[in-house]
Design a protein around this motif. Structure first.
Motif, PDB file in Angstrom:
ATOM      1  N   ALA A  78      40.144  40.783  41.625  1.00 29.68           N
ATOM      2  CA  ALA A  78      41.594  40.925  41.722  1.00 29.68           C
ATOM      3  C   ALA A  78      42.244  39.698  41.109  1.00 29.68           C
ATOM      4  CB  ALA A  78      42.024  41.084  43.177  1.00 29.68           C
ATOM      5  N   THR A  79      43.356  39.923  40.415  1.00 30.67           N
ATOM      6  CA  THR A  79      44.097  38.805  39.840  1.00 30.67           C
ATOM      7  C   THR A  79      45.591  39.025  40.034  1.00 30.67           C
ATOM      8  OG1 THR A  79      44.290  37.373  37.891  1.00 30.67           O
ATOM      9  CG2 THR A  79      44.310  39.749  37.492  1.00 30.67           C
ATOM     10  N   LEU A  80      46.305  37.948  40.225  1.00 30.79           N
ATOM     11  CA  LEU A  80      47.746  38.003  40.457  1.00 30.79           C
ATOM     12  C   LEU A  80      48.487  38.013  39.131  1.00 30.79           C
ATOM     13  CD1 LEU A  80      50.257  37.769  42.322  1.00 30.79           C
ATOM     14  CD2 LEU A  80      49.977  35.274  42.171  1.00 30.79           C
ATOM     15  N   GLN A  81      49.414  38.966  38.991  1.00 33.08           N
ATOM     16  CA  GLN A  81      50.284  39.034  37.821  1.00 33.08           C
ATOM     17  C   GLN A  81      51.724  39.119  38.326  1.00 33.08           C
ATOM     18  OE1 GLN A  81      48.661  42.642  36.140  1.00 33.08           O
ATOM     19  NE2 GLN A  81      47.175  41.534  34.896  1.00 33.08           N
ATOM     20  N   ASP A  82      52.452  38.043  38.247  1.00 35.36           N
ATOM     21  CA  ASP A  82      53.833  38.011  38.737  1.00 35.36           C
ATOM     22  C   ASP A  82      54.757  38.297  37.559  1.00 35.36           C
ATOM     23  OD1 ASP A  82      56.256  37.598  39.926  1.00 35.36           O
ATOM     24  OD2 ASP A  82      55.703  35.694  40.874  1.00 35.36           O
ATOM     25  N   ILE A  83      55.194  39.551  37.419  1.00 36.99           N
ATOM     26  CA  ILE A  83      56.020  39.932  36.273  1.00 36.99           C
ATOM     27  C   ILE A  83      57.507  39.915  36.604  1.00 36.99           C
ATOM     28  CG2 ILE A  83      54.144  41.333  35.357  1.00 36.99           C
ATOM     29  CD1 ILE A  83      55.792  43.836  36.090  1.00 36.99           C
ATOM     30  N   LYS A 122      55.409  41.049  42.137  1.00 35.08           N
ATOM     31  CA  LYS A 122      54.064  40.457  42.156  1.00 35.08           C
ATOM     32  C   LYS A 122      53.028  41.573  42.218  1.00 35.08           C
ATOM     33  CE  LYS A 122      54.670  37.584  45.648  1.00 35.08           C
ATOM     34  NZ  LYS A 122      54.357  36.513  46.622  1.00 35.08           N
ATOM     35  N   LEU A 123      52.162  41.606  41.207  1.00 28.95           N
ATOM     36  CA  LEU A 123      51.166  42.663  41.097  1.00 28.95           C
ATOM     37  C   LEU A 123      49.775  42.109  41.362  1.00 28.95           C
ATOM     38  CD1 LEU A 123      52.388  44.163  37.679  1.00 28.95           C
ATOM     39  CD2 LEU A 123      53.364  44.533  39.970  1.00 28.95           C
ATOM     40  N   GLY A 124      48.986  42.864  42.107  1.00 31.98           N
ATOM     41  CA  GLY A 124      47.573  42.557  42.268  1.00 31.98           C
ATOM     42  C   GLY A 124      46.775  43.534  41.423  1.00 31.98           C
ATOM     43  N   TYR A 125      46.284  43.073  40.276  1.00 33.10           N
ATOM     44  CA  TYR A 125      45.529  43.945  39.375  1.00 33.10           C
ATOM     45  C   TYR A 125      44.066  43.956  39.818  1.00 33.10           C
ATOM     46  CZ  TYR A 125      43.411  45.723  35.067  1.00 33.10           C
ATOM     47  OH  TYR A 125      42.687  46.453  34.157  1.00 33.10           O
ATOM     48  N   VAL A 151      43.409  44.420  50.912  1.00 31.58           N
ATOM     49  CA  VAL A 151      43.851  43.625  52.067  1.00 31.58           C
ATOM     50  C   VAL A 151      43.884  42.143  51.697  1.00 31.58           C
ATOM     51  CG1 VAL A 151      43.201  42.808  54.373  1.00 31.58           C
ATOM     52  CG2 VAL A 151      43.089  45.244  53.850  1.00 31.58           C
ATOM     53  N   LEU A 152      42.838  41.684  51.035  1.00 29.00           N
ATOM     54  CA  LEU A 152      42.766  40.275  50.656  1.00 29.00           C
ATOM     55  C   LEU A 152      43.858  39.904  49.659  1.00 29.00           C
ATOM     56  CD1 LEU A 152      38.896  39.798  50.339  1.00 29.00           C
ATOM     57  CD2 LEU A 152      40.394  39.040  52.195  1.00 29.00           C
ATOM     58  N   ALA A 153      44.162  40.825  48.723  1.00 29.51           N
ATOM     59  CA  ALA A 153      45.234  40.557  47.758  1.00 29.51           C
ATOM     60  C   ALA A 153      46.582  40.409  48.467  1.00 29.51           C
ATOM     61  CB  ALA A 153      45.294  41.676  46.721  1.00 29.51           C
ATOM     62  N   LEU A 154      46.808  41.237  49.475  1.00 30.33           N
ATOM     63  CA  LEU A 154      48.053  41.137  50.241  1.00 30.33           C
ATOM     64  C   LEU A 154      48.094  39.859  51.079  1.00 30.33           C
ATOM     65  CD1 LEU A 154      48.560  44.834  51.326  1.00 30.33           C
ATOM     66  CD2 LEU A 154      50.261  43.437  50.182  1.00 30.33           C
ATOM     67  N   LEU A 155      46.993  39.514  51.703  1.00 30.09           N
ATOM     68  CA  LEU A 155      46.952  38.302  52.514  1.00 30.09           C
ATOM     69  C   LEU A 155      47.092  37.049  51.655  1.00 30.09           C
ATOM     70  CD1 LEU A 155      44.112  39.141  55.072  1.00 30.09           C
ATOM     71  CD2 LEU A 155      46.513  38.682  55.628  1.00 30.09           C
ATOM     72  N   GLU A 156      46.465  37.069  50.489  1.00 31.71           N
ATOM     73  CA  GLU A 156      46.450  35.880  49.627  1.00 31.71           C
ATOM     74  C   GLU A 156      47.762  35.686  48.885  1.00 31.71           C
ATOM     75  OE1 GLU A 156      44.617  32.465  47.930  1.00 31.71           O
ATOM     76  OE2 GLU A 156      43.987  33.773  49.569  1.00 31.71           O
ATOM     77  N   TRP A 157      48.337  36.800  48.368  1.00 31.55           N
ATOM     78  CA  TRP A 157      49.479  36.670  47.453  1.00 31.55           C
ATOM     79  C   TRP A 157      50.724  37.412  47.913  1.00 31.55           C
ATOM     80  CZ3 TRP A 157      45.263  38.758  43.895  1.00 31.55           C
ATOM     81  CH2 TRP A 157      44.402  37.724  43.499  1.00 31.55           C
ATOM     82  N   ASP A 158      50.643  38.185  48.977  1.00 38.30           N
ATOM     83  CA  ASP A 158      51.780  38.994  49.433  1.00 38.30           C
ATOM     84  C   ASP A 158      52.335  39.819  48.269  1.00 38.30           C
ATOM     85  OD1 ASP A 158      53.643  40.008  51.245  1.00 38.30           O
ATOM     86  OD2 ASP A 158      55.112  38.452  50.778  1.00 38.30           O
ATOM     87  N   VAL A 159      51.461  40.559  47.612  1.00 39.54           N
ATOM     88  CA  VAL A 159      51.851  41.298  46.413  1.00 39.54           C
ATOM     89  C   VAL A 159      52.768  42.468  46.759  1.00 39.54           C
ATOM     90  CG1 VAL A 159      49.811  40.689  45.071  1.00 39.54           C
ATOM     91  CG2 VAL A 159      49.734  42.705  46.535  1.00 39.54           C
TER      92      VAL A 159
END
Length: 227
Positions: A78-83, A122-125, A151-159
């Protein structure tokens, strides 16, 4: 309240995997990822996750590996993409042009208007999914594993969204539920010829926004056999 839902969901999915004799490992040891991923049967990384091309950071990207008997049998990233408020289709076109330059013009000739209309912020790809051939077929474990990465993407980045692209054959194999997304759009992107290796104009866009994910996680925590 949302964090409590996420913690409960993570506990449930880890419990399901534990009952199957599995565990998970989170890694951002980026130089080692290509070799580690080979253990799961994946011999390549797509450009977004290619550690030789992208300067990932511990705050922007992670890999989640599925373990059984101490062996890595599956993996996903998973990677964060904040567009922000950028049009998603413009973002996807720009990324495609950069990652897969086409001498004949823009790499993507079209992007589904549904993607452009809905996805922003904020996107979790999610990508790089692999399960070793000797361990494929356990759909409940796959479902718990894929929900856990979200779940981890939401906890880590609040996507605001999680999303990915999957081959048409995976939808035909009725794997959509196992991947843990709520939205499925065919012909998501049309690629200009020659189509890049490992990509296809028959890919589906799969996605879920935060509200949808939290509801599904809560529902799955309430129901014993929903997966």
């Amino acid at each position: 309240m949302s964090k409590l839902v996420l913690i409960k969901a993570a506990t449930k999915y880890l419990e399901i995997l534990s009952q199957k004799g599995c565990d998970v490992e989170v890694s951002n040891d980026f130089p080692s990822i290509p070799e580690i991923a080979k253990e799961t049967g994946r011999g390549y990384q797509l450009p977004t996750f290619d550690v030789a091309r992208v300067d990932h950071t511990q705050r922007s990207t992670f890999w989640l590996f599925l373990l059984k008997d101490g062996q890595r049998i599956g993996g996903v990233a998973a990677t964060l993409q904040d567009i922000g408020d950028e049009c998603a289709s413009n973002y996807l076109r720009r990324v495609a042009d950069s990652q897969y330059p086409n001498p004949n013009g823009s790499t993507l000739t079209s992007v589904s208007p549904i993607i452009s209309a809905d996805m922003k912020g904020k996107l979790g790809y999610i990508g790089e999914l692999a399960v070793h051939p000797e361990h494929q077929g356990d759909r409940q474990s796959l479902a718990a594993f894929m929900r856990l990465v979200q779940v981890l993407a939401l906890l880590e980045w609040d996507v605001d969204w999680t999303y990915g692209f999957i081959p048409d054959r995976h939808l035909k194999a009725v794997l959509s539920k196992q991947y843990g997304f709520c939205r499925f759009v065919p012909l998501a992107q049309t690629w200009r010829e020659p189509v890049p290796e490992k990509r296809s104009s028959n890919e589906w866009w799969v996605a879920a926004n935060k509200k949808e994910l939290l509801w599904f996680f809560e529902a799955e925590c309430r129901c014993a056999n929903i997966l």
